[in-house]
Design a protein around this motif. Structure first.
Motif, PDB file in Angstrom:
ATOM      1  N   ALA A 189       0.825  -1.208   0.000  1.00 27.28           N
ATOM      2  CA  ALA A 189       0.000   0.000   0.000  1.00 27.28           C
ATOM      3  C   ALA A 189       0.856   1.255   0.000  1.00 27.28           C
ATOM      4  O   ALA A 189       1.820   1.362   0.754  1.00 27.28           O
ATOM      5  CB  ALA A 189      -0.924   0.009   1.216  1.00 27.28           C
ATOM      6  N   SER A 195      -5.685  -1.656  -2.455  1.00 26.31           N
ATOM      7  CA  SER A 195      -6.205  -2.592  -1.459  1.00 26.31           C
ATOM      8  C   SER A 195      -7.677  -2.330  -1.181  1.00 26.31           C
ATOM      9  O   SER A 195      -8.458  -3.267  -0.962  1.00 26.31           O
ATOM     10  CB  SER A 195      -5.383  -2.530  -0.168  1.00 26.31           C
ATOM     11  N   GLY A 199     -10.365  -5.177  -1.835  1.00 22.10           N
ATOM     12  CA  GLY A 199     -11.109  -5.614  -0.652  1.00 22.10           C
ATOM     13  C   GLY A 199     -12.604  -5.447  -0.806  1.00 22.10           C
ATOM     14  O   GLY A 199     -13.388  -6.335  -0.439  1.00 22.10           O
ATOM     15  N   LEU A 211      -7.508 -10.854   1.573  1.00 24.40           N
ATOM     16  CA  LEU A 211      -6.633  -9.770   1.136  1.00 24.40           C
ATOM     17  C   LEU A 211      -5.525  -9.570   2.165  1.00 24.40           C
ATOM     18  O   LEU A 211      -5.802  -9.309   3.335  1.00 24.40           O
ATOM     19  CB  LEU A 211      -7.434  -8.483   0.970  1.00 24.40           C
ATOM     20  N   VAL A 213      -1.921  -7.466   2.965  1.00 26.30           N
ATOM     21  CA  VAL A 213      -1.134  -6.284   2.604  1.00 26.30           C
ATOM     22  C   VAL A 213       0.237  -6.360   3.258  1.00 26.30           C
ATOM     23  O   VAL A 213       0.343  -6.576   4.472  1.00 26.30           O
ATOM     24  CB  VAL A 213      -1.850  -4.988   3.025  1.00 26.30           C
ATOM     25  N   ILE A 257      -8.909  -5.236   5.064  1.00 22.20           N
ATOM     26  CA  ILE A 257      -7.724  -6.095   4.986  1.00 22.20           C
ATOM     27  C   ILE A 257      -7.851  -7.242   5.989  1.00 22.20           C
ATOM     28  O   ILE A 257      -8.201  -7.032   7.148  1.00 22.20           O
ATOM     29  CB  ILE A 257      -6.459  -5.266   5.279  1.00 22.20           C
ATOM     30  N   ASN A 290       6.066  -7.409  -2.084  1.00 21.35           N
ATOM     31  CA  ASN A 290       4.901  -8.276  -2.288  1.00 21.35           C
ATOM     32  C   ASN A 290       5.276  -9.753  -2.255  1.00 21.35           C
ATOM     33  O   ASN A 290       4.594 -10.573  -1.631  1.00 21.35           O
ATOM     34  CB  ASN A 290       4.236  -7.961  -3.632  1.00 21.35           C
TER      35      ASN A 290
END
Length: 339
Positions: A189, A195, A199, A211, A213, A257, A290
């Motif tokens: 993010a 996100s 989401g 989800l 993050v 999230i 990621n």
């Protein structure tokens, strides 16, 4: 119909035509021998015309501002950006014949600054990241322009129910895969816009996907997710460009999230370098962040004998970071093993 309304209609048509010319980004399946029954995919957002995930955000922000009456024929666009969003916004400003100014920290990579200028944008450099908001707002007022403010509007500018957003694209492309509904989608993010879109889409379509993050060092998003304290601030500058923030941004919606994973900056860099050996081309450091989260989740699934799929984002290519994250001397000076 007024001349001003004619101009806005034409501007929207230009953006729609530009979208029509751009094919959707690719979904790349990684072949990793370590995970026999867990499929891992990279949504390659570097194939957008401006080379990053932020192309989607910039397009949405321009359409949002146009449809809300904030942008007109002579409007100067101002944005607070570390680089990629500004590159994409400069592209759309040039498409519409508008002046664009990006306010960013002096530490932003020279490659990104050059790309902004290539699209006709100007760069207003400030000493530190925490100064970009105030300077952007003040500059827009001085010029009678419009402060795009990605950190406030990112979560609401995109239609999360569908309308060709990134979430719909992921699930459409996954529809013929062995595990068509991924166990996890992993993103990092910056604004929180991506996100939020993913989401909300997951909930609206009643999907089982979680989800997750990832968050780099010196960013407050992870701590905010744990504490719900919106006053959190970091006095240290983030070192993974484009993601993580020193304050809780308005567009970061923690309630959407399912889980967050904190990632050390050196892990992000090492993973970025490893991905080059797998893909055959360089990726940016946020993609490394990621992938650290993806592999952690995959190993957890494997330990539980679970099968399934994980999707993450390839946010941009590494050619924007040749003098920084791909330079060992720079990494030695700027990235350390511990926070």
């Amino acid at each position: 119909m007024s001349k001003q309304r004619d101009w806005v209609n034409n501007a929207i048509a230009l953006i729609k035509a530009d979208y029509q010319r751009s094919a959707d980004t690719h979904l790349i399946k990684l072949e990793l021998a370590e995970f026999n029954h867990i499929d891992i995919y990279l949504k390659d957002e570097s194939t957008h015309p401006t080379g990053s995930l932020k192309h989607r955000l910039a397009r949405s922000l321009f359409l949002y501002a146009l449809c809300n009456g904030h942008i007109h024929e002579q409007t100067t666009i101002v944005e607070a950006s570390s680089g990629s969003t500004a590159i994409s916004e400069a592209y759309f400003a040039r498409l519409l014949g508008l002046k664009f100014i990006s306010v960013m920290a002096k530490c932003t990579s020279p490659e990104k600054i050059a790309l902004i200028k290539r699209y006709g944008g100007q760069c207003h450099l400030v000493e530190s990241t925490d100064m970009i908001y105030e300077h952007s707002e003040r500059l827009a007022k001085q010029l009678n322009g419009y402060y795009m403010d990605q950190f406030t509007y990112a979560e609401r500018a995109t239609d999360w129910r569908g309308n060709n957003n990134i979430a719909k694209s992921i699930f459409d492309q996954m529809s013929l895969e062995s595990h068509s509904i991924p166990n996890y989608i992993v993103v990092s993010a910056g604004t929180g816009g991506t996100s939020a879109t993913i989401g909300r889409y997951i909930r609206y379509h009643q999907l089982t996907t979680q989800l997750v993050v990832t968050d780099p060092e010196h960013s407050v998003f992870y701590d905010y997710f744990k504490s719900a304290d919106k006053t959190l601030c970091s006095t240290k500058a983030g070192r993974i460009e484009g993601i993580g923030r020193p304050r809780v941004e308005p567009s970061f919606i923690a309630s959407l999230i399912d889980r967050m994973i904190k990632v050390a900056d050196m892990q992000s860099v090492n993973m970025m370098l490893w991905l080059e050996t797998i893909l055959g081309y360089k990726v940016g450091p946020s993609t490394g962040t990621n992938m650290v989260g993806v592999l952690q989740l995959a190993r957890e699934m494997q330990a539980k004998n679970q099968q399934g799929a994980i999707v993450t984002l390839l946010c941009d290519r590494g050619d924007r970071y040749l003098d920084s994250y791909y330079c060992p001397e720079w990494v030695k000076l700027n990235i350390t093993e511990t926070p």
